[in-house]
Design an enzyme around this catalytic site. Structure first.
Site, PDB file in Angstrom:
ATOM      1  N   LYS B  28      44.548 -16.237 -11.229  1.00  0.00           N
ATOM      2  CA  LYS B  28      44.517 -16.206 -12.695  1.00  0.00           C
ATOM      3  C   LYS B  28      45.943 -16.113 -13.234  1.00  0.00           C
ATOM      4  O   LYS B  28      46.782 -15.400 -12.664  1.00  0.00           O
ATOM      5  CB  LYS B  28      43.678 -15.006 -13.157  1.00  0.00           C
ATOM      6  CG  LYS B  28      43.402 -14.973 -14.653  1.00  0.00           C
ATOM      7  CD  LYS B  28      42.458 -13.813 -14.999  1.00  0.00           C
ATOM      8  CE  LYS B  28      42.120 -13.749 -16.479  1.00  0.00           C
ATOM      9  NZ  LYS B  28      41.194 -12.632 -16.799  1.00  0.00           N
ATOM     10  N   SER B 103      37.167 -13.806 -19.320  1.00  0.00           N
ATOM     11  CA  SER B 103      38.352 -14.602 -19.531  1.00  0.00           C
ATOM     12  C   SER B 103      38.852 -15.285 -18.267  1.00  0.00           C
ATOM     13  O   SER B 103      39.742 -16.136 -18.354  1.00  0.00           O
ATOM     14  CB  SER B 103      39.470 -13.714 -20.089  1.00  0.00           C
ATOM     15  OG  SER B 103      39.861 -12.730 -19.160  1.00  0.00           O
ATOM     16  N   SER B 127      35.501  -9.662 -17.502  1.00  0.00           N
ATOM     17  CA  SER B 127      36.149 -10.973 -17.403  1.00  0.00           C
ATOM     18  C   SER B 127      36.091 -11.636 -16.033  1.00  0.00           C
ATOM     19  O   SER B 127      36.437 -12.809 -15.913  1.00  0.00           O
ATOM     20  CB  SER B 127      37.612 -10.882 -17.847  1.00  0.00           C
ATOM     21  OG  SER B 127      37.687 -10.796 -19.250  1.00  0.00           O
TER      22      SER B 127
END
Lengths: 91, 426
Positions: B28, B103, B127
């Protein structure tokens, strides 16, 4: 009772947070602040809760370690001068 | 060009040997990679190149993994759909008209589409679990303190943990084994996980296990989602587990408490972005405050501004007691509720997300509706507990995730139970 937030308050908060907002953004945030704060009102019903968090001392001895070089620390700055960050005038 | 799962495609080679020597891992883009830009999905950090690796990245490399890119994400981790990224939304590989969740949507989409074998995400209020559920893969939010946050660009540091996303429970657990354990660079890490072997806990042996179902986390979910969830519970019963209802009255307040705390921490953590030392500067017109405000206005997207402003408001004079203090009370209450529940049950089960993945663009206009989607995932972050999302079947081809929450450092228990849910899906 929901706190109503007006444009002046949004501008004040934006000023504290150092985020420049144009008039349209202010109007949009006034509307959204109201709706979001209405959701947060529920927290008024939360009872007082005794809690004794388990705290652990994480202090460590103050020893010198390797760290970033001056060049590495400055590498992401838009402007530098004589090995220092260069920023806008203070006032 | 595909799903837009990656912001930066770049190969970072790991060591020659190690447990992940044959694996590619998507990381990420809020996790620092030395020499490879780390944008947090934001214009603010579009050109930012970290001079050091996050601890989890060092551990991936030492385990032989090949990092094959920096995964797309909601800007600074703020979102439930990966549509707030400055670099455009990611598509859900299961149905490209739909969001992958957020996310960590790029991380989950990359794994679901086979663009990476494994991925790291971060979970502040769900997330990792949300996109895992929406993309039909497995995601683990570890116990707070199990995984180092050194090198993770902070959004709400009292809530967030880095964790794995993988096609199977065992692979997710194996990736967690690589990154878990204490780190001298992060004073909040704990000794647990130093010599972990979570992968071997993925046995799926639930005979004698007691599964609690918090009624509050099922009532609000869509009918179709609840039906798949109930099917999965029936299968666990067939495998010898006991399923019983539990009451977690505090959970009704978890979303509000989560958002007040997360926004408050965001307003503080994101104060560092002044455009002088790093990040978007916008040029230096006016004095410090004027140019600082201008740079932040240009560099941050709407959702980030909304949270910074809301957080600033919640902490400001006259409102601190009403919002922030009450949110902390709610957090203590959630912790106590979970502690009491775990006196009677081994794990807690619920749908991961109360709804199926929305269509792209469907949920952006109404932040309140987007926040409410986090009802089932935020309690585990408030209580610092481990939680896993595992596929539990589908509705018209759209994946449904089942969430299991365990007691602190009870990763083995949730991994084992999740493996039992996974076996039924085979």
């Amino acid at each position: 009772m929901t706190d109503s937030v007006d444009a002046e308050e949004v501008r004040h908060v934006a000023d504290l947070a150092r985020v420049d907002l144009d008039d349209d953004a202010v109007d949009e945030f006034v509307d959204q602040f109201g709706k979001i704060l209405a959701q947060f009102e529920a927290l008024e019903e939360v009872p007082e809760v005794d809690s004794e968090p388990e705290l652990v001392n994480v202090m460590r001895s103050d020893e010198v370690h390797d760290c970033l070089s001056q060049a590495e620390a400055l590498a992401n700055a838009e402007e530098t001068e004589d090995g220092r960050f260069k920023g806008p005038k203070v006032s | 060009m595909g799903l837009n799962a990656f912001i930066t495609e770049e190969t970072i080679e790991g060591d020659d040997d190690g447990p992940l020597a044959d694996a590619t891992v998507a990381v990420k883009d809020n996790i620092s990679t030395e020499g490879v830009r780390t944008t947090c999905g934001s214009r603010m950090l579009e050109e930012y190149v970290p001079p050091y690796d996050a601890t989890v990245v060092e551990r991936l490399k030492a385990a032989g993994a090949t990092i094959n890119g920096k995964a797309n994400m909601d800007e600074f981790g703020m979102g439930t759909t990966t549509e707030t990224s400055y670099f455009g939304p990611t598509k859900n590989p299961v149905d490209e008209d739909r969001v992958p969740g957020g996310s960590s949507g790029g991380s989950a989409a990359a794994v679901a589409a086979g663009e990476a074998d494994l991925a790291l995400g971060s979970d502040t209020g769900g997330s990792i679990r949300c996109p895992a559920a929406y993309c039909g893969v497995v995601g683990i939010k570890p116990t707070y303190g199990l995984v180092s946050r050194y090198g993770l660009v902070a959004y709400a540091n009292s809530l967030e943990q880095i964790g794995p996303i993988a096609p199977t429970v065992e692979e997710a657990a194996a990736l967690l084994d690589v990154v878990a354990g204490p780190d001298e660079n992060d004073g909040t890490t704990r000794a647990e996980g130093a010599d972990s072997d979570y992968a071997s806990a993925a046995e799926g042996d639930v005979d004698g296990l007691t599964v609690g179902v918090p009624t509050e986390l099922v009532e609000g979910a869509d009918e179709d989602v609840v039906a798949r969830f109930e099917d999965a519970l029936d299968d666990l019963r067939d495998q010898g587990a006991t399923v019983e209802d539990v009451d977690l009255p505090s959970c009704e307040y978890a979303v509000a408490a989560y958002y007040v705390i997360a926004m408050s921490e965001a307003s503080s953590n994101l104060a560092r972005f002044d455009g002088v030392r790093y990040g978007h500067s916008g040029g230096f017109d006016g004095d410090w405050n004027e140019s600082f405000s201008e740079a932040r206005s240009e560099g941050f997207g709407d959702e980030v501004k909304r949270r910074i402003l809301m957080g600033t408001y919640a902490l400001s004079a006259g409102y601190h007691d009403k919002y922030y203090k009450q949110a902390q009370e709610a957090r203590s209450w959630v912790k106590r509720d979970f502690d009491e529940a775990f006196e009677d049950v081994d794990v807690l089960a619920s749908p991961t997300m109360p709804v199926l993945p929305p269509k792209l663009g469907e949920s952006l206009d109404d932040p309140v509706q987007m926040y409410l989607a986090d009802a089932n995932t935020t309690p585990a972050n408030l209580a610092n507990l481990p939680a896993i999302s595992v596929p539990a079947g589908d509705v018209d081809g759209l994946p449904v995730g089942l969430q299991l929450v365990g007691p602190a450092f009870g990763e083995e228990t949730i991994v084992n139970a999740a493996a039992a849910v996974e076996q039924r899906a085979d």
